[in-house]
Design an enzyme around this catalytic site. Structure first.
Site, PDB file in Angstrom:
ATOM      1  N   TYR A 441      -1.128  -2.786   5.169  1.00 36.10           N
ATOM      2  CA  TYR A 441      -1.604  -1.528   5.758  1.00 36.10           C
ATOM      3  C   TYR A 441      -1.795  -0.433   4.717  1.00 36.10           C
ATOM      4  O   TYR A 441      -1.343  -0.524   3.601  1.00 36.10           O
ATOM      5  CB  TYR A 441      -0.751  -1.067   6.934  1.00 36.10           C
ATOM      6  CG  TYR A 441       0.732  -0.868   6.791  1.00 36.10           C
ATOM      7  CD1 TYR A 441       1.506  -0.799   7.942  1.00 36.10           C
ATOM      8  CD2 TYR A 441       1.368  -0.735   5.570  1.00 36.10           C
ATOM      9  CE1 TYR A 441       2.880  -0.597   7.880  1.00 36.10           C
ATOM     10  CE2 TYR A 441       2.722  -0.534   5.501  1.00 36.10           C
ATOM     11  CZ  TYR A 441       3.485  -0.462   6.645  1.00 36.10           C
ATOM     12  OH  TYR A 441       4.843  -0.260   6.569  1.00 36.10           O
ATOM     13  N   GLU A 442      -2.554   0.588   5.142  1.00 36.93           N
ATOM     14  CA  GLU A 442      -3.026   1.664   4.247  1.00 36.93           C
ATOM     15  C   GLU A 442      -3.894   1.116   3.113  1.00 36.93           C
ATOM     16  O   GLU A 442      -3.944   1.682   2.031  1.00 36.93           O
ATOM     17  CB  GLU A 442      -1.853   2.475   3.674  1.00 36.93           C
ATOM     18  CG  GLU A 442      -0.843   2.942   4.689  1.00 36.93           C
ATOM     19  CD  GLU A 442      -1.460   3.587   5.910  1.00 36.93           C
ATOM     20  OE1 GLU A 442      -2.545   4.182   5.795  1.00 36.93           O
ATOM     21  OE2 GLU A 442      -0.868   3.480   7.000  1.00 36.93           O
ATOM     22  N   GLY A 443      -4.561   0.024   3.365  1.00 37.49           N
ATOM     23  CA  GLY A 443      -5.420  -0.602   2.361  1.00 37.49           C
ATOM     24  C   GLY A 443      -4.695  -1.725   1.668  1.00 37.49           C
ATOM     25  O   GLY A 443      -3.641  -1.527   1.055  1.00 37.49           O
TER      26      GLY A 443
END
Length: 602
Positions: A441-443
């Site tokens: 998550y968050e890239g």
């Protein structure tokens, strides 16, 4: 059963001795209230809250998970709601928030220490207030005065929480494909229609309202990422004074059944003509959302630290007590039927790897926290620009590299326990399951790698990289004659030069073929991460060496710093050679095979 003890001594070492936080606060406008006594009191009380309230709920959250029922109601695990009430009553939610909105006005870097303790004690619980901080910063940076008046006091107090709504079923990291619609209304609001998935903390019973920060498209939006706008979409609609009114037209359609972080509700949110309010300029939503995303990326980097710290603490205790076999070099515990496994070299390898990653990660993240303070508060424009450049470079390194080594540390935590690590009671299998999401998550790590190499380094013609390599160069130059740390300074200096050289070569290759940058990106990120941590370990060795030479108290603590630095340089830093060889090999070995040929053997 797993245990958690806040590493206050190492936190103080990094903050006070390595990074000079007392002088930093003293000399920075807006941070003067963070005097040593106040900071120490906050750290100690934060530690108590983490150890006594949150840590006992960590396994409860994993076993119970969140419960979804018809109508979109989500119940958090036993004890979560009560712990959040204590968090709010303790004033923790507004620690670093503006006094204008009821906060304490203390530095962001101090709140970072609170975040570390919360995350290590109970990561799933910590995501609820952690995401609220990002929502708060986004509204503060881009919201209108009226929006700030309505939302910030309640987010600051913790009575309301926040979320970040980006991902949709058909688009993950590729937000150009985003379909959620925003239809303007006569009253200036918009009707938001669409579905968002993977929304952490998207629905729960811990706060009276949830403020969703949502990406959507206006009717006249151009295609791609340049046509995305940002909206505030509250669960309950407040009036101009922040008093809650009717329920908005949005609901939790389900919660995800996940590998880990069971105590956090990861939701599918349906927006069925929900009333939303534009924040920032039209079609500039992605730019505004980066305020939230960059905050979340530093927060996710903290999960890498948390995973390593939890693994290190518990495995060290276990390795001191677990008896298995005799030492190869002779009996170490003659009064016992076998030696404790901490005497075995391979167990030491794993313990020191976790220790080196945890303590190195702490130094990197707290350095980033210091740059956040400078970017927000320094009256000197050049200092603010320098801090922002350092954050641009170090944020993808921290998020990408630290989560990868955090997962490795969690894996090693299981390995030290042997078969007992695979059993739930040890807590190590939960730590590994919880850690795994951090690289996604968050890239994902690949996205962070492309951001680092493509946007931040090559996109700035190397200026962001030089903002940090200059610091490393000056450190090496100043200490090149210090015999006590020569073993660290010389290889660091060589790597610092090599980092610049390899960047230039990748840049030249990418000018001929853009895929060369994509092919090199992951290994470049990992290489950069190892070199970055090498700087912080060399700096830690410098401080420890000077303390030992001066006859400071706690010599064992400082000697351990030197020994861990030596382990890092001799055992972990050589991994740069493998990453360097891989990224130099070029794109052909990745792209020459046809996509249709991948399953020829199936």
């Amino acid at each position: 059963m797993p245990e958690y003890k806040t590493p206050l001594r190492d936190i103080r070492f990094v903050r006070d001795e390595l990074l000079g936080y007392p002088e930093h606060y003293k000399n920075l406008p807006g941070c003067e209230e963070a005097v040593p006594d106040v900071v120490q009191s906050i750290l100690e009380e934060s530690a108590k809250f983490a150890e006594e309230v949150l840590a006992p709920l960590n396994r409860v959250g994993d076993l119970e998970g969140c419960a979804w029922s018809e109508g979109g109601v989500v119940k958090t695990p036993t004890g979560f709601k009560e712990a959040y009430r204590q968090y709010v009553e303790g004033g923790w939610a507004g620690l670093a928030s503006s006094t204008e909105y009821g906060g304490q006005g203390l530095p962001e870097s101090l709140a970072l220490s609170l975040g570390e303790m919360i995350g290590q004690a109970n990561w799933a619980w910590g995501m609820y207030p952690g995401l609220s901080n990002g929502a708060k910063r986004t509204i503060h940076a881009h919201g209108s005065d009226a929006q700030k008046k309505i939302y910030l006091p309640h987010l600051t107090s913790g009575r309301w929480t926040g979320t970040m709504c980006l991902t949709e079923p058909h688009c993950g990291s590729d937000l150009a494909m985003l379909r959620t619609k925003a239809e303007p209304q006569a009253d200036g609001s918009c009707k938001i229609a669409g579905t968002k998935i993977f929304i952490s903390s998207g629905e729960h019973d811990m706060a009276e309202n949830i403020v969703h920060i949502v990406l959507a498209r206006l009717p006249d939006a151009p295609a791609g990422t340049k046509g995305i706008s940002l909206f505030i979409v509250p669960k309950f609609l407040p009036d101009a004074n922040g008093a809650l009114g009717s329920r908005n037209r949005l609901s939790c359609g389900s919660i995800e059944h996940k590998m880990g972080i069971h105590g956090n509700a990861t939701c599918v949110l349906n927006f069925d003509g929900a009333q939303g309010f534009l924040i920032g300029p039209p079609h500039r939503g992605l730019n505004c959302m980066f305020t939230f995303m960059n905050s979340a990326r530093i927060g996710t980097a903290m999960q890498g630290l948390a995973s390593a710290e939890v693994a290190f603490q518990n495995t060290t205790r276990y390795a001191r007590e677990r008896l298995q076999m005799r030492s190869l070099s002779g009996v170490k515990a003659p009064d016992k039927p076998a030696d404790p496994i901490i005497v075995h070299p391979d167990v030491r390898r794993m313990l020191l790897t976790m220790k080196a990653f945890a303590e190195g990660a702490r130094a990197l993240i707290y350095f980033c926290g210091k740059q956040v303070d400078i970017a927000l508060h320094s009256p000197n424009e050049a200092d603010r620009i320098q801090a922002e450049s350092l954050l641009a470079l170090l944020t993808p390194i921290a998020k990408g590299f630290l989560t990868e080594v955090g997962v490795e540390s969690a894996y090693l935590g299981m390995q030290v326990y042997g078969g007992h690590g695979y059993i739930a009671e040890s807590g190590m299998e939960q730590n590994l399951r919880d850690a795994r999401i951090s690289t996604l998550y968050e890239g994902t790590t690949g996205i962070q790698a492309i951001d680092l190499l493509g946007r931040k380094v090559l996109g700035s013609q190397g200026r962001t990289l030089m903002s940090f390599t200059k610091i490393v160069h000056e450190f090496c130059k100043a200490d090149e004659t210090d015999a006590a740390i020569k073993e660290f300074v010389e290889p660091l200096s060589e790597l610092n030069k090599e980092w610049a050289d390899v960047t230039l070569k990748i840049g030249k290759a990418a000018m001929q073929n853009a895929d060369e940058a994509g092919a090199a990106a992951f290994d470049y990120l990992m290489y950069s991460g190892y070199v970055t941590l090498a700087y912080f370990w060399a700096a830690a060795a410098q401080v420890a060496s000077a303390k030992l030479a001066a006859g400071a108290a706690e010599p064992a603590f400082y000697q351990a710093k030197l020994q861990t630095a030596r382990f890092y340089f001799q055992r972990l830093l050589p991994r740069t050679r493998a990453h360097l060889g891989a990224l130099r090999s070029g794109a052909a070995n990745l792209l020459d095979m046809k996509a249709s040929d991948f399953l020829l053997g199936v």
